[in-house]
Design an enzyme around this catalytic site. Structure first.
Site, PDB file in Angstrom:
ATOM      1  CB  THR A  77       8.628   5.343   0.818  1.00  0.00           C
ATOM      2  OG1 THR A  77       9.207   4.538  -0.200  1.00  0.00           O
ATOM      3  CG2 THR A  77       9.596   6.378   1.252  1.00  0.00           C
ATOM      4  CG  ASN A 103      -1.667  15.121   0.803  1.00  0.00           C
ATOM      5  OD1 ASN A 103      -1.321  14.316   1.656  1.00  0.00           O
ATOM      6  ND2 ASN A 103      -1.494  14.888  -0.505  1.00  0.00           N
ATOM      7  CE  LYS A 143      -1.055   2.478   2.943  1.00  0.00           C
ATOM      8  NZ  LYS A 143      -0.561   3.857   3.394  1.00  0.00           N
TER       9      LYS A 143
END
Length: 405
Positions: free
Chosen positions: A190, A400, A179
């Protein structure tokens, strides 16, 4: 909208691994958000973790447990990172491991915890432990695909890949899921990724195999230049297949390495293709360096530049931004006259300046494509490396900005 990426077909089971996915309501009701992976006795695991100093409690605990005993279970939750939570966060991770160990009849050290999601929020231990009996009852060797969906956060597509390779001793199979979509930049991995093979692999060879695979996959991607607090990648070898590997330089070892490389590279590229708001998949290939490290330095200067990435989104062949990134990468004694830059097959910079036969229309045609390659020749050696990235779109900001709402 992911760039030329679709959910994987049925992923190949790995003898000695069973998975279950259940809904605990960690952050959102009605979706699977807890994954339990069971490793049969006799299996081995190798792992790499984030280098972020503010690593999450489950990262610290998983490192500790992996150093003491062979794991029997991996316990993964999405929706809550259990990072930036101090002592209570560590206690929460320990409580989840202890309850699973009690139910499964193993030691708490045999449980590796993993979390992904919002940073700074208390982990809802009671919700997670409440679904563990259901997870244990639902373990299934065919559970890879549902697990790939359950570990997603801002991902839009589940990510998984399987390969089977023949060896003189019989076939070996490697299956992996991952993921990741944002907060993607290497300082280890990461993202979260779980890869398993049915081969029997010595512990030393298994760790080396994972670290080699990382170098050409998860450590060569960037979406936004931010390294997560929760990164982890685990490579499991169950030993229940026909192939045994003690030496990665043996024929069987080379086959195993190639298979793991294939799976990890495919998963890594899938993460970039599904980068938050991505509309372009970009390959940055740097060659002609003195060593691979300086090639990577230049590649990342280009790949993480917001100005370069927004130009890609706009399909604007603003090649000066690429040239500027090469220049500020920090290489000593760079001979500008030796630098050549290609956009796709089009030479845009030759000898440190705009190529004489380059036209804006040529650059525009390349930039309009969904998949673009930037190739930089530094003209100072024989080393090379490749980094994969994506563009920055309006949706990256929206996703975001609204992440916690």
């Amino acid at each position: 909208m992911a760039v030329r990426l679709s959910a994987p077909g049925p992923l190949a089971p790995i003898a000695g691994v069973r998975l279950a996915s259940v809904a605990a309501g960690v952050r959102k009701p009605g979706r699977d958000d807890v994954v339990l992976l069971e490793l049969a006795p006799g299996g081995r695991a190798a792992a790499v973790f984030t280098q972020n100093a503010f690593c999450a409690a489950p990262v610290t605990l998983a490192r500790r447990h992996l150093a003491t005993t062979a794991p029997r279970y991996l316990l993964i939750n999405s929706g809550n990172a259990n990072a930036g939570t101090g002592g209570p966060g560590m206690a929460a991770a320990q409580a989840c491991c202890a309850e699973l160990a009690r139910l499964a009849g193993c030691e708490p050290d045999a449980v590796l915890p993993f979390s992904t999601g919002v940073i700074g929020e208390p982990l809802p231990v009671d919700r997670i432990t409440a679904v563990l009996p259901t997870a244990l009852a639902g373990l299934d060797a065919r559970g890879w695909n549902t697990a790939a969906r359950a570990i997603m956060t801002t991902d839009t597509v589940a990510k998984g890949h399987s390969v089977t390779r023949d060896t003189p001793h019989g076939p070996l199979t490697v299956t992996g899921i991952a993921k990741g979509s944002g907060m993607i930049h290497p300082n280890m991995a990461t993202m979260l990724a779980y890869v398993a093979t049915d081969a029997a692999v010595s512990q030393t060879a298994l760790q080396r195999c994972l670290e080699r695979a990382m170098g050409g996959s998860f450590n060569r991607i960037t979406v936004d230049g931010d390294t997560s607090t929760n990164d982890a990648c685990v490579l499991i070898a169950t030993g229940q297949g026909a192939v045994a590997v003690d030496d990665l330089d043996s024929p069987a070892g080379e086959t195993l390495q190639a298979a793991v490389d294939d799976v990890c590279r495919t998963l890594a590229q899938a993460i970039v293709r599904d980068g938050e708001g991505a509309t372009k998949f970009i390959t940055v290939a740097v060659e002609g360096g003195r060593d691979e490290a300086e090639c990577a330095t230049v590649a990342y200067a280009i790949a993480r530049s917001p100005l370069v990435k927004t130009a890609f989104f706009a399909s604007d062949p603003n090649w000066g931004r690429i040239l500027a990134a090469v220049g500020y990468a920090g290489l000593d004694n760079l001979d500008l006259d030796a630098v050549h830059v290609h956009l796709g097959e089009v030479c845009i910079v030759r000898g440190g300046a705009r190529a004489g036969n380059y036209t804006e229309a040529q650059g525009q045609a390349v930039m309009a494509q969904e998949e673009i390659t930037v190739r930089v020749d530094l003209g100072r050696g024989t080393a090379r490396t490749t980094v994969w990235t994506c563009d920055f779109s309006y949706d990256y900001v929206r996703i975001n900005a609204e992440y916690r709402t």
